[in-house]
Design a protein around this motif. Structure first.
Motif, PDB file in Angstrom:
ATOM      1  N   TYR A 109      -0.623  -1.303   9.127  1.00  0.00           N
ATOM      2  CA  TYR A 109       0.042  -0.992   7.861  1.00  0.00           C
ATOM      3  C   TYR A 109       0.333   0.505   7.759  1.00  0.00           C
ATOM      4  N   GLN A 110      -0.695   1.322   7.989  1.00  0.00           N
ATOM      5  CA  GLN A 110      -0.469   2.766   7.832  1.00  0.00           C
ATOM      6  C   GLN A 110       0.418   3.340   8.933  1.00  0.00           C
ATOM      7  N   GLY A 111       0.232   2.871  10.156  1.00  0.00           N
ATOM      8  CA  GLY A 111       0.980   3.444  11.277  1.00  0.00           C
ATOM      9  C   GLY A 111       2.393   2.909  11.428  1.00  0.00           C
ATOM     10  N   ASN A 150       2.235  -8.382 -10.248  1.00  0.00           N
ATOM     11  CA  ASN A 150       3.415  -7.590 -10.548  1.00  0.00           C
ATOM     12  C   ASN A 150       4.611  -8.180  -9.803  1.00  0.00           C
ATOM     13  N   GLU A 151       5.386  -8.968 -10.531  1.00  0.00           N
ATOM     14  CA  GLU A 151       6.506  -9.635  -9.857  1.00  0.00           C
ATOM     15  C   GLU A 151       7.832  -8.947 -10.132  1.00  0.00           C
ATOM     16  N   SER A 152       7.797  -7.825 -10.849  1.00  0.00           N
ATOM     17  CA  SER A 152       9.061  -7.151 -11.162  1.00  0.00           C
ATOM     18  C   SER A 152       9.641  -6.560  -9.876  1.00  0.00           C
ATOM     19  N   LEU A 153      10.898  -6.230  -9.932  1.00  0.00           N
ATOM     20  CA  LEU A 153      11.595  -5.804  -8.710  1.00  0.00           C
ATOM     21  C   LEU A 153      11.527  -4.298  -8.485  1.00  0.00           C
ATOM     22  N   GLU A 154      10.353  -3.731  -8.697  1.00  0.00           N
ATOM     23  CA  GLU A 154      10.323  -2.271  -8.565  1.00  0.00           C
ATOM     24  C   GLU A 154      10.149  -1.800  -7.119  1.00  0.00           C
ATOM     25  N   TYR A 155       9.856  -2.702  -6.204  1.00  0.00           N
ATOM     26  CA  TYR A 155       9.748  -2.296  -4.803  1.00  0.00           C
ATOM     27  C   TYR A 155      11.060  -2.562  -4.089  1.00  0.00           C
ATOM     28  N   ASP A 156      11.394  -1.719  -3.127  1.00  0.00           N
ATOM     29  CA  ASP A 156      12.509  -2.033  -2.255  1.00  0.00           C
ATOM     30  C   ASP A 156      12.111  -3.229  -1.424  1.00  0.00           C
ATOM     31  N   ALA A 157      13.039  -4.141  -1.243  1.00  0.00           N
ATOM     32  CA  ALA A 157      12.714  -5.307  -0.415  1.00  0.00           C
ATOM     33  C   ALA A 157      13.547  -5.259   0.860  1.00  0.00           C
ATOM     34  N   PRO A 158      13.083  -5.742   1.992  1.00  0.00           N
ATOM     35  CA  PRO A 158      11.733  -6.281   2.104  1.00  0.00           C
ATOM     36  C   PRO A 158      10.699  -5.177   2.154  1.00  0.00           C
ATOM     37  N   SER A 159       9.535  -5.484   1.648  1.00  0.00           N
ATOM     38  CA  SER A 159       8.404  -4.562   1.795  1.00  0.00           C
ATOM     39  C   SER A 159       7.113  -5.342   1.631  1.00  0.00           C
ATOM     40  N   TYR A 160       6.075  -4.766   2.176  1.00  0.00           N
ATOM     41  CA  TYR A 160       4.752  -5.378   2.149  1.00  0.00           C
ATOM     42  C   TYR A 160       4.323  -5.677   0.708  1.00  0.00           C
ATOM     43  N   TYR A 161       4.467  -4.718  -0.191  1.00  0.00           N
ATOM     44  CA  TYR A 161       4.016  -4.950  -1.556  1.00  0.00           C
ATOM     45  C   TYR A 161       4.955  -5.857  -2.332  1.00  0.00           C
ATOM     46  N   ASP A 197       6.289  -8.406  -0.926  1.00  0.00           N
ATOM     47  CA  ASP A 197       5.800  -9.716  -0.471  1.00  0.00           C
ATOM     48  C   ASP A 197       4.562 -10.140  -1.252  1.00  0.00           C
ATOM     49  N   ILE A 198       3.686  -9.196  -1.542  1.00  0.00           N
ATOM     50  CA  ILE A 198       2.403  -9.515  -2.199  1.00  0.00           C
ATOM     51  C   ILE A 198       2.580  -9.811  -3.689  1.00  0.00           C
ATOM     52  N   GLU A 199       3.482  -9.085  -4.321  1.00  0.00           N
ATOM     53  CA  GLU A 199       3.728  -9.211  -5.764  1.00  0.00           C
ATOM     54  C   GLU A 199       2.479  -8.894  -6.592  1.00  0.00           C
ATOM     55  N   ALA A 200       1.782  -7.872  -6.170  1.00  0.00           N
ATOM     56  CA  ALA A 200       0.631  -7.401  -6.948  1.00  0.00           C
ATOM     57  C   ALA A 200       0.505  -5.901  -6.740  1.00  0.00           C
ATOM     58  N   LYS A 201      -0.177  -5.261  -7.672  1.00  0.00           N
ATOM     59  CA  LYS A 201      -0.386  -3.809  -7.554  1.00  0.00           C
ATOM     60  C   LYS A 201      -1.860  -3.475  -7.677  1.00  0.00           C
ATOM     61  N   LEU A 202      -2.233  -2.353  -7.107  1.00  0.00           N
ATOM     62  CA  LEU A 202      -3.639  -1.954  -7.163  1.00  0.00           C
ATOM     63  C   LEU A 202      -3.750  -0.509  -7.650  1.00  0.00           C
ATOM     64  N   TYR A 203      -4.870  -0.183  -8.273  1.00  0.00           N
ATOM     65  CA  TYR A 203      -5.058   1.180  -8.782  1.00  0.00           C
ATOM     66  C   TYR A 203      -6.531   1.436  -9.052  1.00  0.00           C
ATOM     67  N   HIS A 204      -6.835   2.700  -9.306  1.00  0.00           N
ATOM     68  CA  HIS A 204      -8.176   3.085  -9.742  1.00  0.00           C
ATOM     69  C   HIS A 204      -8.106   3.533 -11.198  1.00  0.00           C
ATOM     70  N   PRO A 205      -8.948   2.999 -12.066  1.00  0.00           N
ATOM     71  CA  PRO A 205      -8.975   3.513 -13.440  1.00  0.00           C
ATOM     72  C   PRO A 205      -9.392   4.986 -13.441  1.00  0.00           C
ATOM     73  N   LEU A 225      -3.752 -10.344  -2.825  1.00  0.00           N
ATOM     74  CA  LEU A 225      -3.748  -8.990  -2.262  1.00  0.00           C
ATOM     75  C   LEU A 225      -4.824  -8.851  -1.189  1.00  0.00           C
ATOM     76  N   LEU A 226      -5.992  -9.389  -1.496  1.00  0.00           N
ATOM     77  CA  LEU A 226      -7.099  -9.336  -0.532  1.00  0.00           C
ATOM     78  C   LEU A 226      -6.720 -10.061   0.764  1.00  0.00           C
ATOM     79  N   GLN A 227      -6.048 -11.202   0.628  1.00  0.00           N
ATOM     80  CA  GLN A 227      -5.671 -11.954   1.836  1.00  0.00           C
ATOM     81  C   GLN A 227      -4.659 -11.184   2.676  1.00  0.00           C
ATOM     82  N   PHE A 228      -3.781 -10.426   2.036  1.00  0.00           N
ATOM     83  CA  PHE A 228      -2.841  -9.594   2.793  1.00  0.00           C
ATOM     84  C   PHE A 228      -3.566  -8.396   3.411  1.00  0.00           C
ATOM     85  N   GLU A 229      -4.453  -7.791   2.656  1.00  0.00           N
ATOM     86  CA  GLU A 229      -5.067  -6.543   3.098  1.00  0.00           C
ATOM     87  C   GLU A 229      -6.060  -6.728   4.245  1.00  0.00           C
TER      88      GLU A 229
END
Ligand code: PNW
Length: 516
Positions: free
Chosen positions: A207-209, A351-362, A364-372, A279-283
């Motif tokens: 993913y990162q590389g 998060n199913e809104s179209l804010e990501y460029d497609a195709p993209s990993y996120y 595909d996942i339709e979820a977002k992650l963050y730290h409070p 998300l966990l299953q993708f990650e």
């Protein structure tokens, strides 16, 4: 006779009663030293590019980190690179001495592909490279410290990258050939079983590389390249597992497996439980499911989602490559243990809104992650100190994959430097405590590895973030290593095989205890 045989049990019960009666609450017992199971092993880890230096010494050729940092020096935050790093290529004896000071059972390090095979292939074996790792292994064995050897910790030979790296399916043979050389050269140490880890953190490699640009080779082709990489990497890993199993295990007696990076993904609230699971299953399910589940293959939710998106986007086939039936069988079960690198926890919402460029990993996942905002953490933005996430993760691994043996191959905390690292101590104690909770509930966790033995080249962060139990002085040509307060605390945990939250170390002098 019966009574006699029962006598030890009776004494034990009486004794525990005395212990409990005296200390009153279980909590207090915990705080005076919560015990680790018998046979539990403690170690610390590093990786070749992050510590060795000697980037072109004695026949070593260029890898993707040499290439990136030489061609784009300021791709790292401090515009520095691993040319010298901790100079462990020359200072490995001091590294082993530190492992002895800590009283470690094992030391986890990785081997540099381009140092062993300068052409990337086994047509030429670099004797100086072999000698370096032989010296390191022999030095460890001299002091009864077991080597835990990672075959691949991110430093792919540049030549292989130019041929597509992990997106080229020929890499399954390249990696198998390289690994066989390592088994032949280093797997024979009598009396000791070597622990082999094929690949460190497939998710970061792919993913990162390949999916983004946050690690070399920075391909940044999301929704495509990371999936190609994942398939090839899993098949490459499995090939190597079977080579070891069939050709070396009987005579060498080691164990071999893979190390996955897995963070915990907590739903923001119950409405987002499905999103967190997806998300966990993708990650990390992407790598765990093919190897550790009963059925093998990529996680069903991942296959469904990527296939559906791909079809809607006009692709003739899913962007997630398929395994053949034979490959599914080859990958399934191809690890003697679940190697786990764990650092932190995220909250997740769907998060199913179209804010990501497609195709993209996120996308595909339709979820977002963050730290409070209120979660505190280390010097790395991604690293928050959430010990309960470790417990939940270990529990999920036990439940989903039929309680595999788990080796914690990395866990640790970053600062900006300094010897008084109380935050790191709090982190280690919290995470070890939650690990003990999981063990108490039946998780089969057999070893724990602190990341890292010493400060080192922290990838794109250069030397700005420090993970070491030992501080390294990069201003000094000797790369002087000095124990931090956390080193003294870890040493006491290893010595007593117990976790005592009240222990305050005397940090004036570090010694090597008898027997080390
Ligand atoms: C590990 N996450 O990667 C690597 O194996 C080490 O080489 C590295 O130095 C260390 O962590 C510290 O960064 C990580 O998702 C992979 O939170 C994933 C995560 C964190 C670290």
């Amino acid at each position: 006779m019966l009574l006699l045989r029962r006598a030890p049990t009776v004494i034990l019960v009486l004794y525990s009663c005395i212990l409990l009666c005296e200390s009153k609450t279980v909590n207090e017992v915990r705080h005076h030293g919560r015990k680790f199971p018998d046979g539990f092993l403690f170690g610390a880890a590093t990786a070749s590019y992050q510590i060795e230096g000697g980037w072109d010494a004695d026949g070593k050729t260029e890898n993707i980190w040499d290439h990136m940092t030489h061609n784009e020096p300021c791709s790292t935050d401090d515009c520095l690179n691993g040319d010298v790093a901790d100079n462990s290529y020359n200072l490995y004896k001091r590294d082993v001495e530190m492992a002895r000071e800590l009283g470690l059972d094992f030391y986890r390090f990785s081997i540099s592909w381009a140092r062993i095979l300068p052409t990337s292939f086994p047509d030429k074996i670099n004797e100086a490279g072999v000698q370096y790792y032989n010296n390191l292994i022999d030095e460890l064995l001299k002091y009864n410290i077991e080597p835990v050897v990672t075959i691949y910790h991110w430093d792919l030979p540049q030549k292989l990258q130019e041929m597509g790296g992990w997106t080229n399916s020929f890499i399954t043979d390249w990696f198998a050939d390289y690994s066989r050389v390592l088994f032949e050269q280093f797997g024979d140490r009598v009396k000791y079983s070597v622990y082999w880890i094929t690949i460190n953190e497939p998710r970061e490699v792919c993913y990162q590389g390949y999916g983004t640009n946050t690690k070399a080779p920075r391909l940044n082709i999301t929704g495509m390249a990371e999936y190609m990489c994942a398939k090839n990497l899993l098949v490459a890993h499995a090939k190597v597992y079977h080579i070891y199993d069939q050709e070396f295990r009987a005579t060498q007696g080691g164990t071999i497996g893979i190390t996955l990076s897995a963070q915990w993904y907590e739903p923001e609230n119950e409405n987002h439980a499905e999103a967190a699971e997806t998300l966990l299953q993708f990650e990390w399910g992407e790598y765990a499911h093919p190897i550790f589940s009963k059925t093998g293959d990529f996680p069903p939710v991942m296959k469904e989602k990527v296939a559906a998106k791909s079809a809607a986007q006009g692709f003739p086939r899913s962007r997630l490559p398929e395994f053949t039936a034979e490959e599914i069988e080859m990958v399934r079960g191809s690890s003697d243990f679940f190697g786990l690198n764990h650092y932190t926890t995220y909250l997740v919402y769907s998060n199913e809104s179209l804010e990501y460029d497609a195709p993209s990993y996120y996308d595909d996942i339709e979820a977002k992650l963050y730290h409070p905002n209120h979660w505190s953490g280390g010097a790395s933005v991604w690293l928050k100190n959430i010990p309960w996430g470790f417990y939940k993760l270990l529990t999920k691994i036990r439940e989903d994959y039929d309680n595999p043996p788990v080796y914690i191959t990395e866990n640790g905390f970053s600062t900006r430097g300094g010897l008084d690292d109380d935050d790191r101590i709090i982190y280690y104690r919290g995470y070890l405590n939650e690990m003990l909770n999981a063990i108490e509930e039946g998780s089969d966790i057999r070893m724990y590895t602190a990341w890292s033995l010493m400060d080192n080249f922290e990838w794109m962060r250069g030397y700005t973030e420090r993970f070491g139990l030992y501080e390294v002085d990069y201003e000094s040509p000797e790369r002087t290593r000095t124990p931090r307060k956390s080193a003294f605390v870890y040493k006491e945990i290893v010595r007593t095989r117990a976790l005592d939250f009240n222990y305050e170390p005397d940090t004036t002098v570090m010694t090597i205890d008898e027997g080390h």
